[in-house]
Motif scaffolding. Structure first.
Motif, PDB file in Angstrom:
ATOM      1  N   SER A  99       0.815  -1.222   0.000  1.00 39.09           N
ATOM      2  CA  SER A  99       0.000   0.000   0.000  1.00 39.09           C
ATOM      3  C   SER A  99       0.844   1.265   0.000  1.00 39.09           C
ATOM      4  CB  SER A  99      -0.896   0.018   1.248  1.00 39.09           C
ATOM      5  OG  SER A  99      -0.086   0.202   2.410  1.00 39.09           O
ATOM      6  N   GLY A 100       2.128   1.117   0.298  1.00 42.62           N
ATOM      7  CA  GLY A 100       2.993   2.286   0.467  1.00 42.62           C
ATOM      8  C   GLY A 100       3.040   2.756   1.913  1.00 42.62           C
ATOM      9  N   MET A 101       2.116   2.245   2.740  1.00 45.23           N
ATOM     10  CA  MET A 101       2.098   2.594   4.165  1.00 45.23           C
ATOM     11  C   MET A 101       2.986   1.628   4.944  1.00 45.23           C
ATOM     12  SD  MET A 101      -1.948   3.429   4.861  1.00 45.23           S
ATOM     13  CE  MET A 101      -2.575   1.871   4.218  1.00 45.23           C
ATOM     14  N   ARG A 102       3.429   2.084   6.100  1.00 42.14           N
ATOM     15  CA  ARG A 102       4.190   1.260   7.026  1.00 42.14           C
ATOM     16  C   ARG A 102       3.610   1.483   8.413  1.00 42.14           C
ATOM     17  NH1 ARG A 102       5.258   0.077   2.597  1.00 42.14           N
ATOM     18  NH2 ARG A 102       7.290  -0.234   1.647  1.00 42.14           N
ATOM     19  N   ARG A 103       3.552   0.412   9.206  1.00 46.20           N
ATOM     20  CA  ARG A 103       3.127   0.517  10.599  1.00 46.20           C
ATOM     21  C   ARG A 103       4.104  -0.260  11.463  1.00 46.20           C
ATOM     22  NH1 ARG A 103      -2.532   0.600   8.661  1.00 46.20           N
ATOM     23  NH2 ARG A 103      -2.795  -1.648   8.834  1.00 46.20           N
ATOM     24  N   GLU A 104       4.250   0.216  12.688  1.00 46.29           N
ATOM     25  CA  GLU A 104       5.139  -0.456  13.629  1.00 46.29           C
ATOM     26  C   GLU A 104       4.486  -1.714  14.171  1.00 46.29           C
ATOM     27  OE1 GLU A 104       6.639   1.961  16.780  1.00 46.29           O
ATOM     28  OE2 GLU A 104       7.733   3.281  15.418  1.00 46.29           O
ATOM     29  N   ASN A 105       5.298  -2.756  14.337  1.00 48.14           N
ATOM     30  CA  ASN A 105       4.810  -3.966  14.977  1.00 48.14           C
ATOM     31  C   ASN A 105       5.081  -3.888  16.481  1.00 48.14           C
ATOM     32  OD1 ASN A 105       7.541  -4.641  15.366  1.00 48.14           O
ATOM     33  ND2 ASN A 105       7.582  -6.059  13.649  1.00 48.14           N
ATOM     34  N   ALA A 106       4.811  -4.943  17.193  1.00 47.45           N
ATOM     35  CA  ALA A 106       4.976  -4.957  18.657  1.00 47.45           C
ATOM     36  C   ALA A 106       6.418  -4.725  19.076  1.00 47.45           C
ATOM     37  CB  ALA A 106       4.472  -6.283  19.219  1.00 47.45           C
ATOM     38  N   ARG A 107       7.361  -5.008  18.208  1.00 51.33           N
ATOM     39  CA  ARG A 107       8.780  -4.803  18.515  1.00 51.33           C
ATOM     40  C   ARG A 107       9.278  -3.421  18.090  1.00 51.33           C
ATOM     41  NH1 ARG A 107      12.010  -9.376  19.643  1.00 51.33           N
ATOM     42  NH2 ARG A 107      10.740 -11.247  19.830  1.00 51.33           N
ATOM     43  N   GLY A 108       8.357  -2.595  17.570  1.00 49.52           N
ATOM     44  CA  GLY A 108       8.734  -1.253  17.169  1.00 49.52           C
ATOM     45  C   GLY A 108       9.354  -1.173  15.783  1.00 49.52           C
ATOM     46  N   ARG A 109       9.303  -2.265  15.043  1.00 50.31           N
ATOM     47  CA  ARG A 109       9.861  -2.268  13.692  1.00 50.31           C
ATOM     48  C   ARG A 109       8.762  -2.014  12.666  1.00 50.31           C
ATOM     49  NH1 ARG A 109      13.145  -6.705  15.874  1.00 50.31           N
ATOM     50  NH2 ARG A 109      15.206  -5.811  16.216  1.00 50.31           N
ATOM     51  N   LYS A 110       9.128  -1.333  11.602  1.00 48.24           N
ATOM     52  CA  LYS A 110       8.176  -1.012  10.543  1.00 48.24           C
ATOM     53  C   LYS A 110       7.885  -2.255   9.711  1.00 48.24           C
ATOM     54  CE  LYS A 110       8.013   3.521  11.097  1.00 48.24           C
ATOM     55  NZ  LYS A 110       6.813   4.246  11.387  1.00 48.24           N
ATOM     56  N   GLU A 111       6.618  -2.412   9.369  1.00 49.53           N
ATOM     57  CA  GLU A 111       6.191  -3.495   8.492  1.00 49.53           C
ATOM     58  C   GLU A 111       5.403  -2.898   7.332  1.00 49.53           C
ATOM     59  OE1 GLU A 111       4.623  -7.338   9.799  1.00 49.53           O
ATOM     60  OE2 GLU A 111       4.855  -6.593  11.841  1.00 49.53           O
ATOM     61  N   ILE A 112       5.453  -3.581   6.219  1.00 51.73           N
ATOM     62  CA  ILE A 112       4.651  -3.183   5.058  1.00 51.73           C
ATOM     63  C   ILE A 112       3.186  -3.419   5.365  1.00 51.73           C
ATOM     64  CG2 ILE A 112       4.101  -3.731   2.642  1.00 51.73           C
ATOM     65  CD1 ILE A 112       7.048  -4.528   2.306  1.00 51.73           C
ATOM     66  N   VAL A 113       2.355  -2.458   4.992  1.00 53.18           N
ATOM     67  CA  VAL A 113       0.911  -2.622   5.079  1.00 53.18           C
ATOM     68  C   VAL A 113       0.447  -3.065   3.705  1.00 53.18           C
ATOM     69  CG1 VAL A 113      -1.298  -1.474   5.513  1.00 53.18           C
ATOM     70  CG2 VAL A 113       0.737  -0.842   6.857  1.00 53.18           C
ATOM     71  N   TRP A 114      -0.175  -4.236   3.645  1.00 52.61           N
ATOM     72  CA  TRP A 114      -0.635  -4.822   2.393  1.00 52.61           C
ATOM     73  C   TRP A 114      -2.118  -4.602   2.212  1.00 52.61           C
ATOM     74  CZ3 TRP A 114       3.013  -6.646  -0.800  1.00 52.61           C
ATOM     75  CH2 TRP A 114       4.275  -6.937  -0.254  1.00 52.61           C
ATOM     76  N   VAL A 115      -2.531  -4.415   0.970  1.00 48.73           N
ATOM     77  CA  VAL A 115      -3.948  -4.286   0.621  1.00 48.73           C
ATOM     78  C   VAL A 115      -4.239  -5.206  -0.552  1.00 48.73           C
ATOM     79  CG1 VAL A 115      -4.196  -1.892   1.459  1.00 48.73           C
ATOM     80  CG2 VAL A 115      -3.510  -2.313  -0.908  1.00 48.73           C
ATOM     81  N   VAL A 116      -5.524  -5.494  -0.741  1.00 48.61           N
ATOM     82  CA  VAL A 116      -5.939  -6.319  -1.868  1.00 48.61           C
ATOM     83  C   VAL A 116      -5.694  -5.545  -3.154  1.00 48.61           C
ATOM     84  CG1 VAL A 116      -7.915  -7.470  -2.958  1.00 48.61           C
ATOM     85  CG2 VAL A 116      -7.647  -7.534  -0.460  1.00 48.61           C
ATOM     86  N   ALA A 117      -5.103  -6.216  -4.125  1.00 49.71           N
ATOM     87  CA  ALA A 117      -4.814  -5.579  -5.416  1.00 49.71           C
ATOM     88  C   ALA A 117      -6.127  -5.349  -6.164  1.00 49.71           C
ATOM     89  CB  ALA A 117      -3.885  -6.464  -6.245  1.00 49.71           C
ATOM     90  N   SER A 118      -6.196  -4.236  -6.867  1.00 48.12           N
ATOM     91  CA  SER A 118      -7.406  -3.912  -7.629  1.00 48.12           C
ATOM     92  C   SER A 118      -7.455  -4.609  -8.941  1.00 48.12           C
ATOM     93  CB  SER A 118      -7.464  -2.408  -7.879  1.00 48.12           C
ATOM     94  OG  SER A 118      -7.379  -1.709  -6.673  1.00 48.12           O
TER      95      SER A 118
END
Length: 118
Positions: A99-118
């Motif tokens: 998605s281009g977004m990133r969110r932190e996981n429980a360990r404080g590391r960034k993860e890719i935010v995935w979305v369904v492809a159009s």
């Protein structure tokens, strides 16, 4: 003892670092998967398809907000180590995209935010 000396000792070449490169080069390369990773792939295969479907359904419910593999694992009450490869499967098959977004996981590391492809 320096780090180089310790490394040389590790390969039995103490006092002769020129031989260390030769020792490292002589280690045989194992092509493909290791026996343990191949066994793990065979073991997960019966449930991999079901996990892919569950991940994709969770991503569809999440909509544009998307999910990280860690978030999906939490929602599905699954082990993230079994979920991450399913995200790779779904991405490689074209079902989901970054998605281009990133969110932190429980360990404080960034993860890719995935979305369904159009």
């Amino acid at each position: 003892m320096t780090a180089n000396d310790a490394q040389a000792d590790l390969f039995g070449t103490a006092g002769n670092l020129a031989n260390a490169a030769g020792v490292i080069a002589s280690i045989p390369v194992q092509p493909g998967k290791t026996d343990t990773s191949a066994a793990a792939a065979r073991a997960i295969e019966p449930v991999a398809a079901a996990l892919r479907h569950r991940c994709l359904a969770a991503l569809r419910r999440a909509g544009g907000k998307g999910l990280t593999p860690s978030e999906c694992a939490a929602r599905l009450r699954a082990i993230v180590l079994s979920i991450r490869p399913r995200f790779t499967d779904l991405k490689d098959a074209g079902f989901i995209r970054d998605s281009g977004m990133r969110r932190e996981n429980a360990r404080g590391r960034k993860e890719i935010v995935w979305v369904v492809a159009s």
